[in-house]
Design a protein around this motif. Sequence first.
Motif, mmCIF file in Angstrom:
data_model
loop_
_atom_site.group_PDB
_atom_site.id
_atom_site.type_symbol
_atom_site.label_atom_id
_atom_site.label_comp_id
_atom_site.label_asym_id
_atom_site.label_seq_id
_atom_site.Cartn_x
_atom_site.Cartn_y
_atom_site.Cartn_z
ATOM 1 N N UNK A 1 0.864 -1.189 0.000
ATOM 2 C CA UNK A 1 0.000 0.000 0.000
ATOM 3 C C UNK A 1 0.891 1.227 0.000
ATOM 4 N N UNK A 2 0.333 2.413 -0.229
ATOM 5 C CA UNK A 2 1.153 3.627 -0.279
ATOM 6 C C UNK A 2 1.930 3.895 1.006
ATOM 7 N N UNK A 3 1.412 3.416 2.158
ATOM 8 C CA UNK A 3 2.050 3.708 3.438
ATOM 9 C C UNK A 3 2.715 2.495 4.070
ATOM 10 N N UNK A 4 2.847 1.412 3.314
ATOM 11 C CA UNK A 4 3.431 0.180 3.849
ATOM 12 C C UNK A 4 4.919 0.095 3.535
ATOM 13 N N UNK A 5 5.669 -0.555 4.425
ATOM 14 C CA UNK A 5 7.105 -0.774 4.197
ATOM 15 C C UNK A 5 7.393 -2.177 3.692
ATOM 16 N N UNK A 6 6.354 -2.946 3.382
ATOM 17 C CA UNK A 6 6.530 -4.306 2.875
ATOM 18 C C UNK A 6 6.184 -4.355 1.394
ATOM 19 N N UNK A 7 6.973 -5.144 0.666
ATOM 20 C CA UNK A 7 6.805 -5.200 -0.787
ATOM 21 C C UNK A 7 7.172 -6.592 -1.306
ATOM 22 N N UNK A 8 6.972 -6.766 -2.607
ATOM 23 C CA UNK A 8 7.326 -8.002 -3.298
ATOM 24 C C UNK A 8 8.084 -7.641 -4.563
ATOM 25 N N UNK A 9 9.119 -8.425 -4.877
ATOM 26 C CA UNK A 9 9.943 -8.155 -6.063
ATOM 27 C C UNK A 9 9.912 -9.343 -7.021
ATOM 28 N N UNK A 10 9.759 -9.034 -8.314
ATOM 29 C CA UNK A 10 9.798 -10.052 -9.376
ATOM 30 C C UNK A 10 10.663 -9.512 -10.504
#
Length: 270
Positions: free
Chosen positions: A101-110
């Motif tokens: 989300x815009x305010x989240x520090x978690x992500x996924x990379x591909x």
Amino acid sequence: MSVPEPVPRPCASRRPPYAVCAALFLLLTGCGAGGTAAGPTATRAGSHAPVATAGAAGPGVAAARGPAAPTGPRQIRLLGQKVRAAIPAESRQALVVTGISPDSSEATAVLYTRDDPTVGWQPATGPWPAHNALYGWTDEHWMDDLRSPVGVYGLTAAGGLLEAPDTQLPYVQSPDFAVSGEGFEGEPLEGAFDYVIAIDYNRVPGASPLDPTRPLGEERGGGIWLHVDHGGPTQGCISLPEDRMEELLRILDPAKVPVIVMGDEAALAR
């Protein structure tokens, strides 16, 4: 050909047999003749509604449907038209980092590759867990805002505290990549810069990740890197597990003009 429905003839019984046969013959041959004169449809006896003749429906349906729609090269589905257009035409490697989300520090990379332009983009490896800045993402990054910049940026240089793995990117090994202290969640930062790949935000492409030059000005921040994950949010960088960073360094090829496409899901869908 179907025989037309009989038309009531009150006086038919008074006609001699040969007259009935002649009338039936004229009706049968007249249907064919009428179809030839009037076009591919005939009218039912006693009615003005058109009746499709045998074989007329097939070509008509095919013409109505038209040829099959052509399929183009595959696109990265989660990216919108604006973001796709920002990827250089010559790029054949794209690391897509998608924030929750815009305010989240978690992500996924591909990591996606486009080795055959006629085929388009295809996932090559991932998904990998990732972290971004403490407060999420921004379209306009400023120093110390603790947000990661949204956008498409080149990946043109690497470095780290450790010796370079088998990478084709320019790599600078230096003790200046040593880091200590704690992250935002109390996690140790040691080893976070064992491997880094510079993200070409507000920097000179191709220069060492340690190069302090900021073309947009110091106030717009800089030093945005891909680096080893330390288990928590970053100040603006993107972090990946150490084995994934090592794998990425081996895969990225400057000849394929690699880029990173980064942002929250909504931003990337533009």
